[in-house]
Scaffold this active site. Structure first.
Site, PDB file in Angstrom:
ATOM      1  N   CYS A  93       0.890  -1.180   0.259  1.00  0.00           N
ATOM      2  CA  CYS A  93      -0.122  -0.043   0.001  1.00  0.00           C
ATOM      3  C   CYS A  93       0.847   1.217   0.001  1.00  0.00           C
ATOM      4  O   CYS A  93       1.578   1.624  -1.003  1.00  0.00           O
ATOM      5  CB  CYS A  93      -1.070  -0.048   1.229  1.00  0.00           C
ATOM      6  SG  CYS A  93      -2.477   0.955   0.895  1.00  0.00           S
ATOM      7  N   HIS A 189      -3.974  -5.399   2.144  1.00  0.00           N
ATOM      8  CA  HIS A 189      -3.679  -5.487   3.562  1.00  0.00           C
ATOM      9  C   HIS A 189      -4.349  -6.709   4.183  1.00  0.00           C
ATOM     10  O   HIS A 189      -5.071  -7.437   3.547  1.00  0.00           O
ATOM     11  CB  HIS A 189      -4.320  -4.242   4.281  1.00  0.00           C
ATOM     12  CG  HIS A 189      -3.708  -2.854   4.027  1.00  0.00           C
ATOM     13  ND1 HIS A 189      -2.449  -2.631   4.724  1.00  0.00           N
ATOM     14  CD2 HIS A 189      -4.063  -1.804   3.365  1.00  0.00           C
ATOM     15  CE1 HIS A 189      -1.974  -1.471   4.494  1.00  0.00           C
ATOM     16  NE2 HIS A 189      -3.002  -0.885   3.554  1.00  0.00           N
TER      17      HIS A 189
END
Ligand code: GLN
Length: 243
Positions: A93, A189
């Protein structure tokens, strides 16, 4: 055999339990009798990349990314040498965005590491949802959760996977993540690796082969629970048996 994992700036880049990725890598090595150690670096620490086999760059808020990005410019030459030398990197990310040339936000533009030819621009609204991918690396689908404002353009680079459910790099290309040499960047995630044991093993195998040669293989682990969890997510979001 021995593996050393470098966790870059976990105090700042640690969203959504990214530390679970480290635990997963350590455990999967330990279960196979591979000695594993993690070095967590703070901003002022000196990093000797020649010690490292896997580098993990986690997710962060825009504010935290801004704090880290200046430091990244200082270590860029050594980091680049490590990458070009086939060092293994998993960047998640915010860390994925920082692999590229820049990340442009409403609050300003952050210079990235320029390790992979990609860039990110903040778009309207955030892309938040579960996500499922099909990768060419292995059969098992990759599952996770995404929450990002940035849209990443990877140009001609190879994506990590094709989006089966969710938004991915930019919400429209149909692709997610990037693979460049032994660098994997992704928005997923969750944490990523406990949910995707094949990806964890891919990183471990690439790291071991780089240090000990191409003959290295990994023994199978009893991953029934991991596989069942992965399958559950796949069925829930992609393959609905009820039609
Ligand atoms: N701050 C970045 C974005 O919103 C990355 C967020 C994250 O790491 N989850 O796009």
């Amino acid at each position: 055999m021995k593996i050393t994992i470098g966790h870059l700036y976990p105090d700042l880049l640690n969203l959504y339990g990214d530390r679970g990725n480290i635990q997963c890598l350590m455990k999967r090595c330990e279960w196979r009798g591979i000695e594993a150690k993690t070095i967590a670096y703070e901003l002022d620490d000196k990093i000797d990349f020649s010690d490292l086999d896997i580098v993990l760059l986690g997710g962060g808020s825009d504010r935290e990314q801004m704090l880290v990005c200046e430091k990244l410019q200082e270590i860029q030459p050594e980091f680049k040498e490590y990458v070009e030398n086939d060092g293994v990197v998993i960047a998640i990310c915010g860390g994925y965005q920082l692999l590229g040339k820049y990340y442009k936000t409403d609050a300003g533009t952050m210079q990235g590491l320029d390790l992979v030819d990609l860039y990110t621009v903040q778009g309207e609204g955030r892309l938040i949802d579960n996500i499922v991918l099909k990768t060419e690396l292995f059969d098992m689908p990759i599952v996770g959760f995404e929450n990002h404002g940035g849209r990443t353009e990877i140009g001609n680079n190879r994506p990590l996977g094709k989006v089966l459910y969710g938004s991915g790099n930019d919400g429209k290309s149909g692709y997610e993540g990037v693979i460049y040499r032994n660098v994997i960047g992704t928005y997923l995630h969750g944490p990523l690796l406990p949910k995707n044991p094949c990806l964890a093993d891919e990183l471990i195998l690439r790291a071991l082969r780089r240090r000990y040669g191409q003959d290295v293989t990994l023994s199978e682990l009893p991953d029934e629970e991991e596989r069942a969890a992965n399958e559950y997510v796949y069925r829930r979001f992609v393959k609905n048996d009820q039609g």
